[in-house]
Each structure stands twice: as structure tokens, then as C-alpha cells.
Design a protein around this motif. Structure first.
Motif, PDB file in Angstrom:
ATOM      1  N   ALA A 345     -19.154  -1.816   6.494  1.00 34.67           N
ATOM      2  CA  ALA A 345     -19.703  -2.395   5.264  1.00 34.67           C
ATOM      3  C   ALA A 345     -18.961  -3.669   4.852  1.00 34.67           C
ATOM      4  N   PHE A 346     -17.665  -3.740   5.157  1.00 38.16           N
ATOM      5  CA  PHE A 346     -16.871  -4.918   4.756  1.00 38.16           C
ATOM      6  C   PHE A 346     -16.215  -5.548   5.975  1.00 38.16           C
ATOM      7  N   PRO A 347     -17.033  -6.110   6.857  1.00 35.09           N
ATOM      8  CA  PRO A 347     -16.473  -6.634   8.102  1.00 35.09           C
ATOM      9  C   PRO A 347     -15.525  -7.807   7.799  1.00 35.09           C
ATOM     10  N   GLY A 348     -14.483  -7.915   8.599  1.00 32.44           N
ATOM     11  CA  GLY A 348     -13.559  -9.046   8.437  1.00 32.44           C
ATOM     12  C   GLY A 348     -12.537  -8.821   7.347  1.00 32.44           C
ATOM     13  N   GLU A 349     -12.625  -7.707   6.632  1.00 31.59           N
ATOM     14  CA  GLU A 349     -11.609  -7.451   5.604  1.00 31.59           C
ATOM     15  C   GLU A 349     -10.679  -6.355   6.096  1.00 31.59           C
ATOM     16  N   PRO A 350      -9.396  -6.670   6.267  1.00 33.74           N
ATOM     17  CA  PRO A 350      -8.477  -5.642   6.745  1.00 33.74           C
ATOM     18  C   PRO A 350      -8.476  -4.452   5.798  1.00 33.74           C
ATOM     19  N   LEU A 351      -8.582  -3.273   6.375  1.00 28.81           N
ATOM     20  CA  LEU A 351      -8.657  -2.049   5.578  1.00 28.81           C
ATOM     21  C   LEU A 351      -7.269  -1.432   5.467  1.00 28.81           C
ATOM     22  N   ASN A 352      -6.879  -1.094   4.262  1.00 27.80           N
ATOM     23  CA  ASN A 352      -5.592  -0.435   4.058  1.00 27.80           C
ATOM     24  C   ASN A 352      -5.830   0.968   3.545  1.00 27.80           C
ATOM     25  N   LEU A 353      -5.490   1.924   4.366  1.00 28.41           N
ATOM     26  CA  LEU A 353      -5.631   3.329   3.959  1.00 28.41           C
ATOM     27  C   LEU A 353      -4.422   3.702   3.129  1.00 28.41           C
ATOM     28  N   ILE A 354      -4.657   4.178   1.913  1.00 24.20           N
ATOM     29  CA  ILE A 354      -3.527   4.564   1.071  1.00 24.20           C
ATOM     30  C   ILE A 354      -3.827   5.905   0.387  1.00 24.20           C
ATOM     31  N   SER A 355      -2.779   6.484  -0.142  1.00 26.19           N
ATOM     32  CA  SER A 355      -2.980   7.605  -1.053  1.00 26.19           C
ATOM     33  C   SER A 355      -2.204   7.308  -2.326  1.00 26.19           C
ATOM     34  N   ALA A 356      -2.966   7.049  -3.380  1.00 29.59           N
ATOM     35  CA  ALA A 356      -2.333   6.747  -4.667  1.00 29.59           C
ATOM     36  C   ALA A 356      -1.636   7.989  -5.195  1.00 29.59           C
ATOM     37  N   LYS A 357      -2.251   9.121  -4.933  1.00 26.67           N
ATOM     38  CA  LYS A 357      -1.725  10.374  -5.467  1.00 26.67           C
ATOM     39  C   LYS A 357      -0.404  10.750  -4.792  1.00 26.67           C
ATOM     40  N   HIS A 358      -0.346  10.528  -3.493  1.00 25.73           N
ATOM     41  CA  HIS A 358       0.856  10.943  -2.755  1.00 25.73           C
ATOM     42  C   HIS A 358       1.806   9.788  -2.463  1.00 25.73           C
ATOM     43  N   GLY A 359       1.431   8.613  -2.879  1.00 28.46           N
ATOM     44  CA  GLY A 359       2.312   7.454  -2.685  1.00 28.46           C
ATOM     45  C   GLY A 359       2.370   6.963  -1.247  1.00 28.46           C
ATOM     46  N   ASP A 360       1.330   7.216  -0.463  1.00 29.60           N
ATOM     47  CA  ASP A 360       1.363   6.776   0.934  1.00 29.60           C
ATOM     48  C   ASP A 360       0.870   5.339   1.093  1.00 29.60           C
ATOM     49  N   ASN A 361       1.642   4.589   1.827  1.00 28.89           N
ATOM     50  CA  ASN A 361       1.279   3.203   2.190  1.00 28.89           C
ATOM     51  C   ASN A 361       1.074   2.283   0.989  1.00 28.89           C
ATOM     52  N   LEU A 362       1.765   2.554  -0.101  1.00 32.59           N
ATOM     53  CA  LEU A 362       1.643   1.652  -1.259  1.00 32.59           C
ATOM     54  C   LEU A 362       2.348   0.328  -1.001  1.00 32.59           C
ATOM     55  N   GLU A 363       3.181   0.302   0.056  1.00 33.48           N
ATOM     56  CA  GLU A 363       3.851  -0.959   0.426  1.00 33.48           C
ATOM     57  C   GLU A 363       2.812  -2.032   0.727  1.00 33.48           C
ATOM     58  N   ALA A 364       1.654  -1.598   1.260  1.00 33.76           N
ATOM     59  CA  ALA A 364       0.595  -2.571   1.565  1.00 33.76           C
ATOM     60  C   ALA A 364       0.187  -3.288   0.279  1.00 33.76           C
ATOM     61  N   VAL A 365       0.150  -2.534  -0.820  1.00 34.85           N
ATOM     62  CA  VAL A 365      -0.259  -3.114  -2.104  1.00 34.85           C
ATOM     63  C   VAL A 365       0.825  -4.049  -2.642  1.00 34.85           C
ATOM     64  N   THR A 366       2.076  -3.583  -2.615  1.00 40.47           N
ATOM     65  CA  THR A 366       3.140  -4.432  -3.165  1.00 40.47           C
ATOM     66  C   THR A 366       3.330  -5.685  -2.305  1.00 40.47           C
ATOM     67  N   ALA A 367       3.146  -5.550  -0.980  1.00 44.12           N
ATOM     68  CA  ALA A 367       3.281  -6.728  -0.112  1.00 44.12           C
ATOM     69  C   ALA A 367       2.188  -7.746  -0.438  1.00 44.12           C
ATOM     70  N   PHE A 368       0.976  -7.234  -0.711  1.00 42.31           N
ATOM     71  CA  PHE A 368      -0.125  -8.125  -1.077  1.00 42.31           C
ATOM     72  C   PHE A 368       0.207  -8.872  -2.376  1.00 42.31           C
ATOM     73  N   LEU A 369       0.704  -8.124  -3.361  1.00 45.70           N
ATOM     74  CA  LEU A 369       1.047  -8.759  -4.641  1.00 45.70           C
ATOM     75  C   LEU A 369       2.133  -9.813  -4.428  1.00 45.70           C
ATOM     76  N   ALA A 370       3.154  -9.430  -3.672  1.00 44.03           N
ATOM     77  CA  ALA A 370       4.274 -10.354  -3.474  1.00 44.03           C
ATOM     78  C   ALA A 370       3.841 -11.619  -2.736  1.00 44.03           C
ATOM     79  N   SER A 371       2.748 -11.525  -1.957  1.00 42.48           N
ATOM     80  CA  SER A 371       2.311 -12.705  -1.195  1.00 42.48           C
ATOM     81  C   SER A 371       1.476 -13.656  -2.052  1.00 42.48           C
ATOM     82  N   LEU A 372       1.002 -13.178  -3.226  1.00 43.27           N
ATOM     83  CA  LEU A 372       0.090 -13.994  -4.042  1.00 43.27           C
ATOM     84  C   LEU A 372       0.655 -15.337  -4.483  1.00 43.27           C
TER      85      LEU A 372
END
Ligand SMILES: Nc1nc2c(ncn2[C@@H]2O[C@H](COP(=O)(O)OP(=O)(O)OP(=O)(O)O)[C@@H](O)[C@H]2O)c(=O)[nH]1
Ligand SMILES: [Mg+2]
Length: 452
Positions: A345-372
């Protein structure tokens, strides 16, 4: 009134290790000597003297005194600084003593105003002093320090030089044109470069505004995907209500997150769905859309545990070309078929699998923010610009643009060009304070704190 000697507390009022009282003006040394002893008959500049503050022969505190000779001082005047213990009552007493011995209380920004009057700083640098003190991010403070060192002043000086060169050329061109048929000089090169410089500074001003107010980030997604859970996880506290009921968040909540010296104003908004909500939820959705429109970046969230819905696609369309990261939440219950469908559905957009509830892969989110910040501008090139400066820089850009357009005409209307150039130089003068419009100066320095 500059002949008066002024005094103020230069450190924040309250309890602390040290408070610094600052004196500026011709009588600074004398006033300091009346309240601080012992001191040699002739003090040396920039040396600290240990002694005591006296009130009618009684020692009231112990401290250090330093003297500065005009013009080698912050204000360019005779100055003295006395450090003592930071206690409200002692400080008040010391200020009162200084006033009793010939000083008066300084007005907000008066030390810097005097520095400006004595050509220690131009107006842009003086503003940087205040904006530096008020900066609420590390990046903002660093940018203001660059301005204090003359970064913005150097840019404006370059524009002024180009205007001056063009003005000289055109004035001589007009004088000689009738009898000697001299071409109006080129001058345009310098002005074209000046225009490019102004464009660049103004482009950066969006960045510097974002630095000072914080980058606006919105967590967008349909109801129940886990937006509030992510919001809480990023803030490391349970700020927003999380529940299994769709439509839990009704209004938006905004909190500031600090990362890498920058501030991010993250909004948790009401989930967006096509229809079916009540009036409150619909109003909440309206606000979500408004937040989205103002966002510098979006955390776009879908659910990895449930098939995509029409509203996911609808929200994605609303994002347009906005800077974003695609998050598939609930990775702990992620379904392969759903994940594959999201990728399609969203070709060309890198997909980041995370779990907000369990805190999995939230680094992807903070890295994105830090790159802004780096994506919005080269932070190293960015110049801080405040509102007053921005308004004048925009007028200056328009003026230089008009000059270039007039110069391109055949024949160039010399008188009009000359008038525009004079207008440009007036704007430069207003920026640097060389043209001291009194209420501009009053306005600038009134925003200062006392003691600076
Ligand atoms: N299994 C699992 N459940 C999650 C995860 N993240 C959130 N949830 C659950 O999903 C439900 C909705 O979470 P919220 O954070 O309230 O979702 P929301 O997007 O803010 O929802 P609205 O405010 O209603 O739009 C809650 O029951 C959460 O516990 C996750 O990573 N894994
Ligand atoms: Mg919510």
C-alpha cells in the motif's frame, strides 16, 4: 543619561553559591570602593581582590571584586563587579549600599544598551545577547552565540557593501551619463550575490524558528492503532490515556521532548476515521487535521495486527509530501499478510515495525526525530534570526530584488535604482542599529532582563 553609574544584580535572584553585582559608569570604581574593602589605593584592572562588603563599618559579607577600565569592559565604560554569596537579603543590601553611594538601579538591558552606544556591539549582536540568554535549546543557544560573535552582522555587512558599491556606481553613472555616455556600472553581480545570501538566511530562519519553538511533530493514524501508547513511550510517562476503546483521545495533547540539543513538540491527536464518531470526536478530528497541517514532520502509524482500513489510506493521502516515518505498530501481534499488504500500500516508504506497548524498536522513532534538524537545514550553516530581524531582512530582500529588476531594464531608470538603493541602506541601518530609531531601540532593550 549615560554619565550616571548604574548597578544591578547580574546573576539570577535567589539562593546560590555566588551572586554578581555589576556596576557601570564613571563612578563604578569609587562606588565599589565605598562598599568593598580592603582595596589598594590604585586597583589594577581585571584582577580580583578579596575583601568584605561593609555597611557603616560593619562587615556584611565576604567576596571578590574585579575592576574594568573603559573602554575595555563589557559596556565600554568603567565597570566593577562584586561577587558575594547569593542570598536575597545580602544582595538587596549590597544594591542599596551601591545606590546610597552614588549609583542608581539599572534599567532592563541597560548594560548592553551602553555597550551598543559605545560601539562594543551592533544591534544584531545586542539582540543575540538577549536571545542567547532566552534560548531554550542547546542548538538555539549555540546559534545565538554565533550571532553574538558577529555572524548575522557579517551577512548584513556583505549586503550593505554590495548596496554601497552599486550606489556609488549609479550615482557616478548618473552624473556622467549626459555628456560622457558612461554605462551604468554592473554592480549587479554583487547585488545578485547579496540577494542569494538574503534568500539563504531567510530560508534558514524557518529552521531557526523551529529550533527556538521546537520542531512540531504529530503522531497520526486511525483510531486505536497505538498513537497514545507511542506518545507515552517517547515521553517515558503515562501522559495520554491508552485504552482498547477506539476514539479514546479526543483533543490533542502536546509535550516537549529534548533530543540531541533540539526540542520536539510532539502531539498525540485524536485518531482519524472516516465517519461514525460523535460530535466531540469529530471536533477532535478537525483539530488533528489542523495539527497535521502545521507539522514539521509526522509519525504515521498503522496497525500490524489488523488489516489496513480505508481510513489508513485516507490519512496517508492527507500527509501529501510531508516529512514522515511509517510505523507499523503492535509488532508483538504482527501478521505477515498485514505487513506485506502495508508494504504494497505504501511502496517506497521504509516500514518500521515497532511495539509502542512493549517498547520495541522505538530507536527507529528517536533516530528519525534526531535526523529532522539536519534535513530541514544544515545546522552548521543556519543563522538565528528573530522576528524583528526577519521582517527587515524580508523587506531588504524585496528591495534588492527590485533593484536587480530595474537594472535589467534598457535603459535602467537610474533615479529609481538610486532611490531603491538608499532604501536598502536604510533597512541595513535599521538592522544594525546604525540608524537609531528610538522606539526600535527601546523595544529591543526593554525585552532584556535587568543586569544584562
Ligand atoms: N499488542 C499490542 N497492543 C498495543 C500496542 N500498542 C498499543 N496497544 C494497544 O492498543 C490499544 C489502543 O492504544 P492507544 O495508544 O490508546 O491507541 P490510540 O491510537 O491512541 O487510540 P485512539 O486515541 O482511540 O485513536 C490499547 O489497548 C493499547 O494497549 C502494541 O505494541 N502491542
Ligand atoms: Mg489515543
Amino acid at each position: 543619561m549615560d554619565e550616571e553609574t548604574i548597578v544591578a544584580l547580574a546573576t539570577p535572584p535567589g539562593r546560590g553559591g555566588i551572586a554578581v553585582i555589576r556596576l557601570s559608569g564613571a563612578l563604578s570604581g569609587e562606588v565599589a570602593r565605598r562598599i568593598f574593602q580592603p582595596l589598594p589605593a590604585r586597583v589594577q584592572a581585571r584582577r580580583s581582590y578579596h575583601g568584605f562588603i561593609h555597611d557603616a563599618g560593619r562587615r556584611i559579607d565576604e567576596g571578590l571584586a574585579v575592576f574594568f577600565r573603559a573602554p575595555r569592559s563589557y559596556s565600554g565604560e568603567e565597570m566593577a563587579e562584586i561577587s558575594l554569596h547569593s542570598n536575597l537579603f545580602l544582595v538587596e543590601k549590597a544594591l542599596e549600599l551601591a545606590c546610597r553611594h552614588g549609583a542608581r538601579s539599572a534599567l532592563p538591558g541597560e548594560f548592553t544598551y551602553r555597550a551598543f552606544r559605545n560601539n562594543k556591539l551592533d544591534l544584531l549582536q545586542a539582540e543575540a545577547v538577549n536571545d542567547l540568554i532566552r534560548a531554550n535549546t542547546r542548538a538555539g543557544a549555540l546559534m545565538e552565540f554565533d550571532n553574538l560573535e558577529g555572524r548575522l552582522s557579517a551577512t548584513v555587512a556583505q549586503v550593505r557593501d554590495a548596496l554601497l558599491r552599486a550606489a556609488v556606481e549609479i550615482e557616478t553613472g548618473i552624473e556622467f551619463a549626459e555628456d560622457q555616455h558612461l554605462e551604468a556600472g554592473p554592480g549587479g553581480d554583487g547585488l545578485a550575490a547579496a540577494l542569494a545570501l538574503l534568500e539563504k538566511v531567510l530560508a534558514c530562519s524557518r529552521f531557526s524558528e523551529a529550533v527556538s519553538r521546537g520542531f512540531q511533530v504529530v503522531i497520526a493514524g486511525r483510531v486505536n492503532v497505538g498513537k497514545s501508547s507511542l506518545f507515552n513511550a517517547l515521553l517515558l510517562r503515562e501522559r495520554s490515556i491508552v485504552s482498547a476503546l477506539p476514539g479514546t483521545t479526543r483533543d490533542y495533547i502536546e509535550e516537549t521532548l529534548h533530543l540531541g540539543g533540539f526540542a520536539f513538540r510532539v502531539s498525540d491527536v485524536a485518531g482519524i476515521r472516516a465517519a461514525g464518531g460523535d460530535d466531540i470526536e469529530n471536533q477532535g478530528m478537525q483539530r488533528s487535521l489542523e495539527r497535521l497541517a502545521a507539522a514539521d514532520a509526522v509519525l504515521f502509524m498503522v496497525d500490524a495486527s489488523q488489516p489496513l482500513q480505508e481510513s489508513d489510506l485516507e490519512i496517508h493521502r492527507l500527509l501529501g509530501g510531508r516529512r514522515r516515518i511509517l510505523l507499523a505498530n503492535k509488532s508483538d501481534r504482527g501478521r505477515q499478510d498485514v505487513i506485506a499488504a502495508i508494504r504494497t500500500a505504501f511502496p517506497g516508504e521504509p516500514l518500521n515495525l515497532i511495539s509502542a506497548k512493549h517498547g520495541d524498536n522505538l530507536e527507529a522513532v528517536t533516530a528519525f526525530l534526531a535526523s529532522l534538524p539536519g534535513e530541514l537545514a544544515q545546522p552548521a550553516d543556519a543563522v538565528a534570526v528573530n522576528l524583528r530581524q526577519k521582517g527587515l531582512l524580508e523587506k531588504l530582500r524585496e528591495t534588492v530584488g527590485r533593484v536587480l529588476r530595474l537594472q535589467a531594464q534598457e535603459p535602467a531608470p537610474g533615479e529609481l535604482v538610486a532611490e531603491e538603493l538608499r532604501q536598502g541602506l536604510r533597512l541595513v541601518g535599521e538592522l544594525t542599529g546604525a540608524i537609531g530609531v528610538d522606539d526600535v531601540l527601546r523595544g529591543v532593550f526593554a525585552r532584556f532582563c535587568i543586569g544584562k
